[in-house]
Motif scaffolding. Structure first.
Motif, PDB file in Angstrom:
ATOM      1  N   GLY A 170      26.834  29.799  46.267  1.00 25.79           N
ATOM      2  CA  GLY A 170      27.818  29.260  47.189  1.00 25.79           C
ATOM      3  C   GLY A 170      28.694  28.168  46.606  1.00 25.79           C
ATOM      4  N   ASP A 171      28.176  27.395  45.659  1.00 20.94           N
ATOM      5  CA  ASP A 171      28.956  26.309  45.069  1.00 20.94           C
ATOM      6  C   ASP A 171      30.164  26.821  44.295  1.00 20.94           C
ATOM      7  OD1 ASP A 171      27.200  24.510  46.131  1.00 20.94           O
ATOM      8  OD2 ASP A 171      26.082  24.148  44.268  1.00 20.94           O
ATOM      9  N   SER A 172      30.087  28.042  43.770  1.00 17.24           N
ATOM     10  CA  SER A 172      31.212  28.603  43.018  1.00 17.24           C
ATOM     11  C   SER A 172      32.002  29.607  43.848  1.00 17.24           C
ATOM     12  CB  SER A 172      30.695  29.304  41.748  1.00 17.24           C
ATOM     13  OG  SER A 172      29.887  30.431  42.084  1.00 17.24           O
ATOM     14  N   TRP A 173      31.731  29.674  45.133  1.00 16.62           N
ATOM     15  CA  TRP A 173      32.261  30.727  45.980  1.00 16.62           C
ATOM     16  C   TRP A 173      33.064  30.196  47.140  1.00 16.62           C
ATOM     17  CZ3 TRP A 173      28.692  35.493  46.631  1.00 16.62           C
ATOM     18  CH2 TRP A 173      29.381  36.544  47.246  1.00 16.62           C
ATOM     19  N   GLY A 174      32.597  29.139  47.777  1.00 15.99           N
ATOM     20  CA  GLY A 174      33.198  28.691  49.020  1.00 15.99           C
ATOM     21  C   GLY A 174      32.527  29.369  50.203  1.00 15.99           C
ATOM     22  N   MET A 214      24.628  41.307  40.159  1.00 14.19           N
ATOM     23  CA  MET A 214      25.975  41.252  40.695  1.00 14.19           C
ATOM     24  C   MET A 214      26.730  40.093  40.045  1.00 14.19           C
ATOM     25  SD  MET A 214      27.341  40.628  44.603  1.00 14.19           S
ATOM     26  CE  MET A 214      26.311  41.913  45.330  1.00 14.19           C
ATOM     27  N   ILE A 215      27.917  40.394  39.496  1.00 11.95           N
ATOM     28  CA  ILE A 215      28.710  39.355  38.849  1.00 11.95           C
ATOM     29  C   ILE A 215      30.081  39.189  39.507  1.00 11.95           C
ATOM     30  CG2 ILE A 215      27.562  39.596  36.615  1.00 11.95           C
ATOM     31  CD1 ILE A 215      30.041  41.265  35.727  1.00 11.95           C
ATOM     32  N   ALA A 216      30.416  40.079  40.419  1.00  8.63           N
ATOM     33  CA  ALA A 216      31.677  39.960  41.157  1.00  8.63           C
ATOM     34  C   ALA A 216      31.594  40.857  42.377  1.00  8.63           C
ATOM     35  CB  ALA A 216      32.873  40.355  40.294  1.00  8.63           C
ATOM     36  N   SER A 217      32.329  40.479  43.416  1.00  9.04           N
ATOM     37  CA  SER A 217      32.328  41.316  44.613  1.00  9.04           C
ATOM     38  C   SER A 217      33.544  41.016  45.473  1.00  9.04           C
ATOM     39  CB  SER A 217      31.046  41.099  45.433  1.00  9.04           C
ATOM     40  OG  SER A 217      31.006  39.784  45.959  1.00  9.04           O
ATOM     41  N   MET A 218      33.866  41.968  46.315  1.00  9.38           N
ATOM     42  CA  MET A 218      34.880  41.799  47.346  1.00  9.38           C
ATOM     43  C   MET A 218      34.555  42.795  48.443  1.00  9.38           C
ATOM     44  SD  MET A 218      39.018  41.581  46.917  1.00  9.38           S
ATOM     45  CE  MET A 218      39.907  40.425  47.976  1.00  9.38           C
ATOM     46  N   SER A 219      34.912  42.466  49.674  1.00  8.46           N
ATOM     47  CA  SER A 219      34.512  43.297  50.801  1.00  8.46           C
ATOM     48  C   SER A 219      35.702  43.701  51.655  1.00  8.46           C
ATOM     49  CB  SER A 219      33.490  42.551  51.664  1.00  8.46           C
ATOM     50  OG  SER A 219      32.315  42.270  50.930  1.00  8.46           O
ATOM     51  N   GLY A 220      35.517  44.798  52.373  1.00  8.71           N
ATOM     52  CA  GLY A 220      36.524  45.287  53.294  1.00  8.71           C
ATOM     53  C   GLY A 220      35.903  45.630  54.633  1.00  8.71           C
ATOM     54  N   ARG A 221      36.686  45.449  55.694  1.00  7.31           N
ATOM     55  CA  ARG A 221      36.191  45.777  57.036  1.00  7.31           C
ATOM     56  C   ARG A 221      37.309  46.433  57.845  1.00  7.31           C
ATOM     57  NH1 ARG A 221      32.196  42.244  60.893  1.00  7.31           N
ATOM     58  NH2 ARG A 221      32.430  43.476  62.787  1.00  7.31           N
ATOM     59  N   TYR A 263      40.646  44.466  56.962  1.00 11.64           N
ATOM     60  CA  TYR A 263      40.643  43.113  56.410  1.00 11.64           C
ATOM     61  C   TYR A 263      39.967  43.147  55.048  1.00 11.64           C
ATOM     62  CZ  TYR A 263      39.384  38.310  55.423  1.00 11.64           C
ATOM     63  OH  TYR A 263      39.240  37.097  54.799  1.00 11.64           O
ATOM     64  N   CYS A 264      40.555  42.469  54.078  1.00 16.83           N
ATOM     65  CA  CYS A 264      40.010  42.412  52.725  1.00 16.83           C
ATOM     66  C   CYS A 264      39.797  40.957  52.345  1.00 16.83           C
ATOM     67  CB  CYS A 264      40.999  43.076  51.763  1.00 16.83           C
ATOM     68  SG  CYS A 264      40.442  43.134  50.055  1.00 16.83           S
ATOM     69  N   GLY A 265      38.596  40.614  51.883  1.00 16.13           N
ATOM     70  CA  GLY A 265      38.353  39.220  51.529  1.00 16.13           C
ATOM     71  C   GLY A 265      37.007  39.007  50.863  1.00 16.13           C
ATOM     72  N   ALA A 266      36.608  37.739  50.807  1.00 17.13           N
ATOM     73  CA  ALA A 266      35.335  37.307  50.209  1.00 17.13           C
ATOM     74  C   ALA A 266      35.259  37.618  48.720  1.00 17.13           C
ATOM     75  CB  ALA A 266      34.145  37.926  50.948  1.00 17.13           C
ATOM     76  N   LEU A 267      36.383  37.512  48.015  1.00 22.83           N
ATOM     77  CA  LEU A 267      36.368  37.732  46.568  1.00 22.83           C
ATOM     78  C   LEU A 267      35.561  36.647  45.867  1.00 22.83           C
ATOM     79  CD1 LEU A 267      37.438  39.172  43.989  1.00 22.83           C
ATOM     80  CD2 LEU A 267      39.410  37.628  44.104  1.00 22.83           C
ATOM     81  N   TRP A 268      34.701  37.085  44.961  1.00 22.53           N
ATOM     82  CA  TRP A 268      33.922  36.141  44.146  1.00 22.53           C
ATOM     83  C   TRP A 268      33.701  36.738  42.768  1.00 22.53           C
ATOM     84  CZ3 TRP A 268      28.807  36.977  42.228  1.00 22.53           C
ATOM     85  CH2 TRP A 268      28.256  35.869  41.555  1.00 22.53           C
ATOM     86  N   VAL A 269      33.832  35.893  41.749  1.00 25.36           N
ATOM     87  CA  VAL A 269      33.521  36.279  40.376  1.00 25.36           C
ATOM     88  C   VAL A 269      32.600  35.208  39.791  1.00 25.36           C
ATOM     89  CG1 VAL A 269      34.411  36.794  38.082  1.00 25.36           C
ATOM     90  CG2 VAL A 269      35.745  37.450  40.102  1.00 25.36           C
ATOM     91  N   HIS A 270      31.499  35.633  39.217  1.00 20.97           N
ATOM     92  CA  HIS A 270      30.553  34.699  38.601  1.00 20.97           C
ATOM     93  C   HIS A 270      31.271  33.877  37.529  1.00 20.97           C
ATOM     94  CE1 HIS A 270      27.161  33.188  36.302  1.00 20.97           C
ATOM     95  NE2 HIS A 270      26.327  33.629  37.243  1.00 20.97           N
TER      96      HIS A 270
END
Length: 235
Positions: A32-36, A66-73, A123-130
């Motif tokens: 979470g510290d590198s993600w928000g 898992m080193i990166a992710s993004m989600s869709g709804r 909706y597209c969001g929650a992008l995170w990359v390690h």
């Protein structure tokens, strides 16, 4: 270039697939510290995430981590309703709205476009990359792949997202591909504002044009070595 993109990631030990939202929540708890903040509509700890109307695209290293992710709804807006309607009644976040003093939970939307968006919306969001893998340009690749999945799975009319005002005009905006934006969107949870940003959107046509442009123009600029090395094999 489509085959080149996947091949070049595989050469770096990166594979692409899907992850459960339980895994996404566990990953967020760890990094979470590198993600928000994780938006509630993807957070199984806070809301119901319907498996038939949501997915999490994940990149993994050779160890399967898992080193990166993004989600869709996906949202099928009922006849006579709009994006604003489903945001303000709690449908969008999947969490009940509350007006209880000190514990207010609500979406506050002032963007005029929210009254005009209807039909099939994603909706597209929650992008995170390690942090250890941010040199692979996954922040540019993962959004386009997520967009392509949403068009293929859901036959959407529009895709939306939320961005901070300072992102507009930056390289990060180019990575996402959005060109349309309006202020504003706010999310209040338990009486505290946890997000304040712009509503951004693309039509299905704009989205597919952006994915094609990324594959044919932007990806070669990002990884010219890989494209040059495989151009004859992937034409």
């Amino acid at each position: 270039f489509r085959r080149v993109l996947f091949r070049s990631l595989e050469e770096r030990g990166v594979s692409l697939g899907f992850a459960s939202f339980d895994e996404l929540a566990a990953q967020h708890a760890r990094y979470g510290d590198s993600w928000g903040a994780l938006i509630p509509l993807f957070d199984v700890r806070k809301a119901n995430v319907p498996p038939n109307a949501a997915f999490c695209l994940a990149a993994r290293n050779r160890a399967g981590e898992m080193i990166a992710s993004m989600s869709g709804r996906f949202y099928e807006v009922p006849e006579g309703q709009t994006l604003r309607t489903i945001m303000e009644d709690g449908t969008f976040m999947g969490t009940p709205c509350s007006q209880e003093s000190g514990r207010e939970t609500a979406c506050v939307v002032t963007a005029p476009m929210a009254d005009r968006l209807k039909g099939n919306i994603a909706y597209c969001g929650a992008l995170w990359v390690h942090p250890d893998y941010r040199g692979l340009r996954l922040a540019a690749v993962i959004p386009r792949l997520t967009h392509a999945c949403m068009v293929t799975l859901w036959n959407i009319d529009h895709m939306i997202g939320f961005l901070k005002p300072e992102v507009i005009g930056s390289g990060l905006q180019q990575r996402y591909g959005y060109t349309n934006f309006e202020p504003s969107f706010r999310y209040i949870e338990n009486g505290e504002e946890v997000y304040d940003g712009l509503l951004v959107w693309m039509s299905a046509t704009e989205l597919t044009d952006d994915v094609a442009r990324f594959l044919d123009v932007l990806w070669p600029q990002i990884d010219a070595r890989s494209v040059a090395g495989h151009a004859q094999k992937s034409a």
